[in-house]
Design an enzyme around this catalytic site. Structure first.
Site, mmCIF file in Angstrom:
data_model
loop_
_atom_site.group_PDB
_atom_site.id
_atom_site.type_symbol
_atom_site.label_atom_id
_atom_site.label_comp_id
_atom_site.label_asym_id
_atom_site.label_seq_id
_atom_site.Cartn_x
_atom_site.Cartn_y
_atom_site.Cartn_z
ATOM 1 N N HIS A 48 1.283 -1.214 -0.145
ATOM 2 C CA HIS A 48 -0.142 0.112 0.011
ATOM 3 C C HIS A 48 1.034 1.205 0.126
ATOM 4 O O HIS A 48 1.290 2.335 -0.831
ATOM 5 C CB HIS A 48 -0.917 0.016 1.379
ATOM 6 C CG HIS A 48 -1.622 1.081 1.456
ATOM 7 N ND1 HIS A 48 -2.421 1.804 0.033
ATOM 8 C CD2 HIS A 48 -1.873 1.744 2.720
ATOM 9 C CE1 HIS A 48 -2.526 2.713 1.165
ATOM 10 N NE2 HIS A 48 -2.487 3.659 2.683
ATOM 11 N N HIS A 72 4.129 6.707 5.839
ATOM 12 C CA HIS A 72 2.495 7.236 6.260
ATOM 13 C C HIS A 72 1.557 6.492 7.305
ATOM 14 O O HIS A 72 0.801 7.263 7.587
ATOM 15 C CB HIS A 72 2.205 8.057 5.217
ATOM 16 C CG HIS A 72 0.997 6.518 4.411
ATOM 17 N ND1 HIS A 72 1.047 5.974 3.511
ATOM 18 C CD2 HIS A 72 -0.590 6.407 4.579
ATOM 19 C CE1 HIS A 72 0.449 5.123 3.267
ATOM 20 N NE2 HIS A 72 -0.779 5.424 3.648
ATOM 21 N N GLU A 76 0.889 5.707 12.559
ATOM 22 C CA GLU A 76 -1.192 5.013 13.260
ATOM 23 C C GLU A 76 -0.814 3.429 13.018
ATOM 24 O O GLU A 76 -1.480 3.387 15.148
ATOM 25 C CB GLU A 76 -1.728 5.091 12.152
ATOM 26 C CG GLU A 76 -3.078 5.212 12.379
ATOM 27 C CD GLU A 76 -3.995 6.126 13.316
ATOM 28 O OE1 GLU A 76 -3.006 6.761 13.881
ATOM 29 O OE2 GLU A 76 -4.808 5.961 13.249
ATOM 30 N N ASP A 77 -0.180 2.570 12.853
ATOM 31 C CA ASP A 77 -0.379 1.268 12.443
ATOM 32 C C ASP A 77 0.596 0.892 13.752
ATOM 33 O O ASP A 77 0.463 -0.497 14.128
ATOM 34 C CB ASP A 77 -0.425 0.891 11.168
ATOM 35 C CG ASP A 77 -2.008 1.111 10.175
ATOM 36 O OD1 ASP A 77 -2.669 1.635 11.321
ATOM 37 O OD2 ASP A 77 -1.857 1.088 9.370
ATOM 38 N N ASP A 139 -2.921 9.024 -0.662
ATOM 39 C CA ASP A 139 -3.156 7.785 0.050
ATOM 40 C C ASP A 139 -4.141 7.120 -0.533
ATOM 41 O O ASP A 139 -4.813 6.357 -0.457
ATOM 42 C CB ASP A 139 -2.848 8.397 1.557
ATOM 43 C CG ASP A 139 -3.843 6.959 2.498
ATOM 44 O OD1 ASP A 139 -3.335 5.919 2.509
ATOM 45 O OD2 ASP A 139 -4.107 7.005 3.506
ATOM 46 N N ASP A 259 -24.354 11.913 -27.086
ATOM 47 C CA ASP A 259 -24.373 12.515 -28.606
ATOM 48 C C ASP A 259 -23.317 13.657 -29.176
ATOM 49 O O ASP A 259 -22.917 14.374 -29.628
ATOM 50 C CB ASP A 259 -25.445 13.494 -28.750
ATOM 51 C CG ASP A 259 -26.403 12.516 -29.648
ATOM 52 O OD1 ASP A 259 -25.857 11.203 -30.092
ATOM 53 O OD2 ASP A 259 -27.251 12.444 -30.079
HETATM 54 MN MN MN Z 1 -2.567 4.431 4.557
#
Ligand code: MN
Length: 710
Positions: A48, A72, A76-77, A139, A259
């Site tokens: 990712h 990034h 957070e993770d 992201d 069209d």
């Molecule tokens: Mn992310």
């Protein structure tokens, strides 16, 4: 599978080797940090961030943005700290990652759709570095591309947020490639059936029209070549959401929208744009009223182009956009186009800083607008977006409040409601207790704790920034002072009436009516207020009232006799002041001095300052302390003591043990052996102070201890 080496190859096109090396290092760090984590699709998580970096590489973003993209989700993770990142990759990258993480933490719930615009502003306000937004957009774009296996309701929620917030922000910043893809992916997630139907219809219409498209394209190209004009003709597709919106909002059938044949002609310079326009109008007849010159008058986000519509064969409309290569880059990448352009140059683009670049972008818009002579309103818009003067914070319910930069908790409380400001006693910022003077930052959630009957504090005026808070506090304080002055005035007057063996309660209504006229006041309250503030003399008023009550014939000689003391309860804050010269304590014999406009000032009866006021006995009052006082009072001590190390700590410990606080401590060295300590404490009263002095006496080699007055 796309790998870091594929990316490095791509970066070779515009970044120097050492910067590519740093991007690789960030990748390996992220790979390690996310080790064992997988995406919903089953791929290793690091795919990712790699994909996000790749999106940015296509926009030719700088190496720091790419590194931030790699990292990034690390804070957070994986629990890696911002500090650790700064140590590894430098502060700018750590700041970018931190900025992206903060944006990830706030989620936009459907209920707040009406506040979408504020939310967009908040996102922008939270990102001091515009690159944070660009990384965040990439992201979000990759997450939208891989929504795949998510539950439909969850998909819809994310898609709606993407549409309301991130696609709009991309639009504001002119990053249209990302905007369009975000819009179409969101549309697919929210209306999977409708988007599928339109997609299929577009594909089949395209098949049917292929030859017609090719024919028009080659005749346009031919006419440019005939005139020896540089230009590339490209067939243009409408994106799904824009087709859907046209069908829905303009109630046009699909066939009518499809069209239209769309073309774009990219050329070298502005002059060529207008010449090509002439050529094109010569080839096909233009539809009147459809020509738009966005080169002379650019759109709000800096978009520039010529638009025209032509009558094709059998009356089929042909839409043509004509623009330069630079305008094309701007139309696709907006603010990010500045990275795209800088990249080839040898000067180091980072040195300028991202804000300088964002400013350059705004300046460019301004320049264009000046030539266009249009209103500057939109520039103000864009400027405020990029460099907001305001901050945006959440109420506990998720509403967004806009406040000026520098606003504090108290400003927030008053902006919610005057009563909340007046009754505010404490506050939680992001669930943690915080001082009321804390300056707020965008994105915080605030919860104000109130107590009924709580009042604003005079000290608040030192830090509030909004006019609303300021005037509300002043108003409340004034009101409070008035109420307290009336109470004090009532006590003073009753005391003055006692020698006449009457009281306010016993006097007749008619007495007041007449007395007010003579004293030139409008009501009892305003009379009492004047007494409490020291603007009138209680004994004079009392005598007047008694005179009136007795038809003006009261015996003057039986005036004030058996003094009865006024009780101080300590809570009269606004009209009762404790003299700073002698620091009276509960338990001290005290005398009140009524001073004009200030109310009662309490002195110790031995205070020297009282002596000069003794010739004005009408303004002096006997006072008595109430039993129920539970406040701290300052007192100043002067202690002679043997100099030694650790003396201050020793005194401080002793005072704290005795449940008192040190307000100030100063040491004068008198000679090598003797020090004089000036100690200001806050204590409960005379008894409390005596206890503390006793303890100090127990220290070794203590000399004189003096309680200071004057
Ligand atoms: Mn992310």
């Amino acid at each position: 599978m796309f790998t870091i080496d594929d990316l490095a190859d791509r970066l070779g096109g515009y970044l120097p080797p050492d910067e590519i090396q740093q991007v690789k290092r960030a990748f390996y760090y992220a790979e390690q940090a996310h080790d064992g984590q997988r995406r919903r699709s089953g791929e290793p998580y690091v795919t990712h961030p790699l994909a996000v970096a790749n999106i940015l590489a296509n926009m030719h973003m700088d190496h720091q943005s790419l590194m931030a993209a790699m990292l990034h989700d690390v804070i957070e993770d994986t629990g890696v700290s911002k500090k650790a990142l700064a140590a590894q990759f430098g502060k700018p990258v750590a700041e970018l990652v931190d900025g992206v993480s903060k944006l990830t933490q706030i989620t936009f719930e459907d209920k707040a759709v009406a506040q979408a615009e504020n939310f967009q502003k908040m996102v922008l306000a939270m990102s001091r570095d515009i690159r944070v937004i660009i990384v965040k957009l990439a992201d979000r774009l990759h997450n939208m591309r891989t929504l795949g296996a998510l539950r439909p309701d969850k998909k819809r929620r994310i898609a709606r947020e993407t549409l309301e917030i991130y696609a709009r922000i991309a639009g504001r910043l002119g990053i249209n490639t990302i905007r369009i893809e975000l819009e179409d992916l969101s549309f697919q997630a929210i209306h999977p059936m409708r988007s599928e139907r339109i997609k299929r219809a577009v594909a089949s219409a395209r098949g049917n029209r292929r030859s017609a498209m090719r024919e028009i394209q080659s005749s346009l190209q031919q006419s440019l070549d005939d005139e020896a004009l540089q230009g590339t003709v490209i067939g243009r597709q409408k994106h799904l959401l824009s087709i859907y919106k046209k069908m829905r909002d303009q109630r046009k059938p699909f066939a009518e929208i499809m069209d239209v044949f769309g073309f774009r002609i990219i050329t070298e310079d502005v002059a060529s744009c207008y010449r090509i326009l002439g050529v094109v109008h010569n080839l096909y007849k233009p539809v009147p009223g459809r020509f738009k010159d966005y080169i002379a008058i650019p759109k709000a986000n800096g978009y520039q182009s010529l638009h025209t519509t032509l009558f094709g064969q059998r009356g089929m409309p042909i839409e043509v956009q004509i623009r330069t290569r630079e305008m094309e880059a701007m139309a696709n990448n907006g603010i990010a186009a500045h990275w795209l352009y800088k990249a080839g140059q040898t000067t180091h683009p980072i040195a300028e800083g991202s804000h300088a670049r964002a400013r350059a972008w705004v300046k460019g818009l301004l320049e264009m607008q000046r030539h266009a002579g249009d209103s500057l309103e939109f520039i103000e818009h864009v400027k405020n977006d990029l460099f907001p003067d305001d901050i945006y914070v959440f109420t506990p319910k998720g509403d967004i409040m806009e406040l000026p930069q520098g606003a504090t908790v108290i400003d927030f409380a008053y902006s919610v409601h005057t009563d909340i400001g007046n009754n505010c006693i404490a506050c939680r910022i992001d669930r943690h207790l915080a001082p009321l003077s804390t300056r707020l930052e965008s994105g915080q959630t605030l919860e104000i704790i109130t107590a009924p009957g709580a009042r604003p504090n005079l000290a608040w005026l030192n830090f509030v920034t909004t006019a609303k808070a300021r005037s509300a506090i002043r108003h409340a304080l004034k009101h409070q002072q008035q109420a307290e002055a009336i109470m004090l005035g009532r006590r003073l007057l009753n005391k003055a009436l006692t020698p006449f063996e009457t009281s306010l309660e016993e006097l007749d209504e008619s007495v007041f009516t007449q007395a007010f006229k003579e004293l030139d006041v409008s009501s009892l309250d305003s009379l009492l207020e004047a007494l409490g503030l020291g603007n009138r003399m209680a004994h004079v008023v009392a005598r007047r009232l008694v005179d009136v009550a007795h038809g003006g014939s009261f015996d003057q000689t039986s005036g004030p006799g058996g003094e009865k003391a006024v009780l101080i309860s300590g809570s009269e804050g606004m009209v009762l002041n404790f003299a700073r010269c002698c620091h009276p304590l509960p338990g001290d014999p005290v005398v009140g001095h009524l001073s004009v406009g200030k109310g009662m000032v309490v002195h110790r009866s031995e205070c020297k300052n009282l002596i000069e006021r003794k010739n004005d006995p009408d303004k002096l009052f006997a006072l008595e302390w109430s039993e129920t006082i539970d406040e701290d009072f300052p007192v100043a001590l002067r202690i002679e003591i043997e100099s030694r190390r650790g003396l201050v700590a020793e005194l401080a410990g002793l005072v704290t043990d005795a449940d008192a606080n040190i307000e100030r401590i100063g040491i004068e060295e008198r000679d090598a052996h003797l020090s004089t300590v000036n100690l200001t404490l806050s204590v409960k009263g005379r008894v409390h102070l005596a206890r503390i002095i006793k303890r100090i006496r127990n220290l070794p080699n203590v000399g004189k201890i003096t309680r200071m007055a004057n």
